[in-house]
Scaffold this active site. Structure first.
Site, short mmCIF file in Angstrom:
data_model
loop_
_atom_site.label_atom_id
_atom_site.label_comp_id
_atom_site.label_asym_id
_atom_site.label_seq_id
_atom_site.Cartn_x
_atom_site.Cartn_y
_atom_site.Cartn_z
N SER A 99 0.82 -1.20 0.00
CA SER A 99 0.00 0.00 0.00
C SER A 99 0.86 1.26 0.00
O SER A 99 1.60 1.50 -0.93
CB SER A 99 -0.96 -0.03 1.19
OG SER A 99 -1.86 1.03 1.13
N ASP A 243 -3.54 6.32 -3.21
CA ASP A 243 -2.40 5.75 -2.49
C ASP A 243 -1.69 4.74 -3.37
O ASP A 243 -2.03 4.56 -4.55
CB ASP A 243 -2.85 5.16 -1.15
CG ASP A 243 -3.74 3.94 -1.29
OD1 ASP A 243 -4.27 3.70 -2.39
OD2 ASP A 243 -3.93 3.22 -0.29
#
Length: 454
Positions: A99, A243
């Site tokens: 992530s 992200d």
């Protein structure tokens, strides 16, 4: 020697530094264990742009195939694209990503068929035990007929599915700046936006897992400074920041001001309730008061839950909820297998803005009714002791309500705060909301004084 997985197997995923904490040999064992625990005859695997992702995902595929499972590799993808593949094909899946974590990290987000989450209580603890056992004793012998490994591109199908879920037919032309943070948004946005009446201004679309421009975490204000400046200089209608694995989306208005994810949750909830009258909408306990208010005003039923995507997804499934939103800019949709997709939330914002003439700041004002502190972290030696001190300070007051669904929540008619311990660090996380800035600041400073002993 048995591998120590305590540092890398988290509540919902695997995550750690490569190769110091885990490597391709362990990834192969994870692949074998994933197949054994899920009983899968076939799985789908995707990965992000980190330098270690192709090798780790390939090793996981070898481990899975050695246990007899057919493997579909979809290659470079966003996490919600992997969820799409899991839902569309009806297969368990594994996404290789860390992530927004720095470049040296990598991880695995695993799901069962239909994008159902795999967490500690739904298979991850069993997978960990198998990997630890096999790392000591050696992996079991491959089955007589290993599975086949094939490659398949799902990007255009993913884009088509998302676009089918939002009515964009009445959308006026918009100028949109998108900051992909050198993450997977640079891969998905061009295809999803291709057919829209959008002038796209791309920022940091080059896939680069070393993140040369800024961290791919748009919730940190430092990471959207470039986007804010570009929206203003371009005279754009809005800005979007994704992200690293592009499952979260943060929105900036035409003035370059960040929009609270709670306001986006309320906006999308109102739109989903127009499609599904009377539906249930999930929100975690640190989203704004405005979210349940807007849900009720639009004929829906708000359902409050703990922070964390596994809780949201469990409540989505249990209640048949149509939508769920978190303060962290995760947005979950029943029409997307209850999984989170920042891209679908972004399309809702584009549709809402594009179907009327006013600016985004004006549109979202109706959903942004209170003043929030944002999440404030305090490093403490004794999380439980500090929390107890705060509870004692407020517990004797007649005007407060206290609940402990997730940490400590203290509420009055004019303000509320939530104080939660981090599961992984010696931190207490504080969120405060009030009817005005002055009250919010007063409550914030009072609580921080108790937490920090100031």
């Amino acid at each position: 020697m048995t591998a120590d997985l305590s540092q890398i197997v988290k509540a919902y995923d695997v995550r750690g530094v490569v190769p110091d904490q885990w490597d391709e040999a362990l990834a192969e064992l994870f692949g074998a264990a994933f197949v054994q625990v899920t009983g899968a005859e076939a799985i789908v695997i995707g990965h992000d742009m980190r330098p270690s992702s192709p090798g780790l995902s390939g090793a996981f595929a070898r481990g899975a195939a050695a246990r007899g499972a057919d493997v579909t590799l979809i290659g470079l993808c966003s996490t919600d694209q992997l969820y799409f593949a899991s839902g569309h094909f009806g297969l368990p899946g594994a996404m290789f990503t860390a992530s927004h974590n720095p470049a040296q990290y990598n991880g695995i987000k695993m799901c069962r068929a239909g994008a159902a989450p795999v967490g500690q209580d739904t298979g991850l603890a069993d997978i960990r035990r198998l990997v630890e056992s096999w790392s000591e004793q050696g992996a079991p012998e491959p089955v007589a007929e290993p599975g086949k490994v094939t490659e398949r591109d799902t990007l255009t199908d993913y884009a088509a599915h998302l676009l089918s879920l939002v009515d964009l037919s009445a959308m006026r032309p918009l100028k949109v700046v998108v900051d992909a943070g050198n993450g997977m948004g640079g891969h998905t946005v061009p295809t999803v936006f291709e057919a829209l009446p959008v002038t796209l201004v791309p920022m940091y679309f080059e896939l680069d897992g070393t993140f040369p421009n800024h961290e791919a975490n748009p919730l940190d204000p430092a990471n959207i400074v470039d986007l804010q400046a570009r929206v203003r200089s371009e005279g754009a209608d809005l800005g979007l920041a994704f992200d690293g694995d592009a499952d979260r989306c943060f929105v900036v208005d035409e003035r370059g001001e960040g929009i609270s994810p709670s306001a986006i949750t309320a906006l999308v909830a109102a739109r989903e309730l127009a499609k599904h009258p009377g539906g249930t909408v999930i929100h975690n306990l640190i989203t704004s008061w405005s979210v349940p208010e807007v849900v009720r005003e639009n004929g829906g039923t708000p359902q409050r839950t703990r922070v964390g995507h596994s809780f949201i997804k469990e409540e989505m499934a249990r209640t048949g909820a149509i939508f769920g939103g978190e303060h962290s800019a995760h947005y979950y949709f029943r029409d997307f297998w209850n999984a989170d997709t920042g891209m679908l939330a972004a399309l809702h914002v584009l549709a809402a803005l594009g179907s009327q003439e006013g600016p985004l700041s004006e549109l979202v004002a109706q959903y942004d009714r209170y003043r929030g502190s944002g999440e404030i972290n305090s490093t403490v030696d004794d999380q439980a002791g500090r929390t107890a001190a705060v509870k004692a300070a407020y517990g004797s007051r007649d005007d407060v309500t206290i609940d402990e669904l997730d940490g400590l929540t203290v509420s009055t008619e004019d303000w509320w705060f939530n104080l939660r311990p981090s599961n992984t660090e010696p931190l207490l996380r504080l969120n405060v909301e009030a009817r005005d800035d002055q009250t919010m600041a007063k409550v914030r400073d009072e609580v921080l004084g108790l937490v920090r002993g100031a």
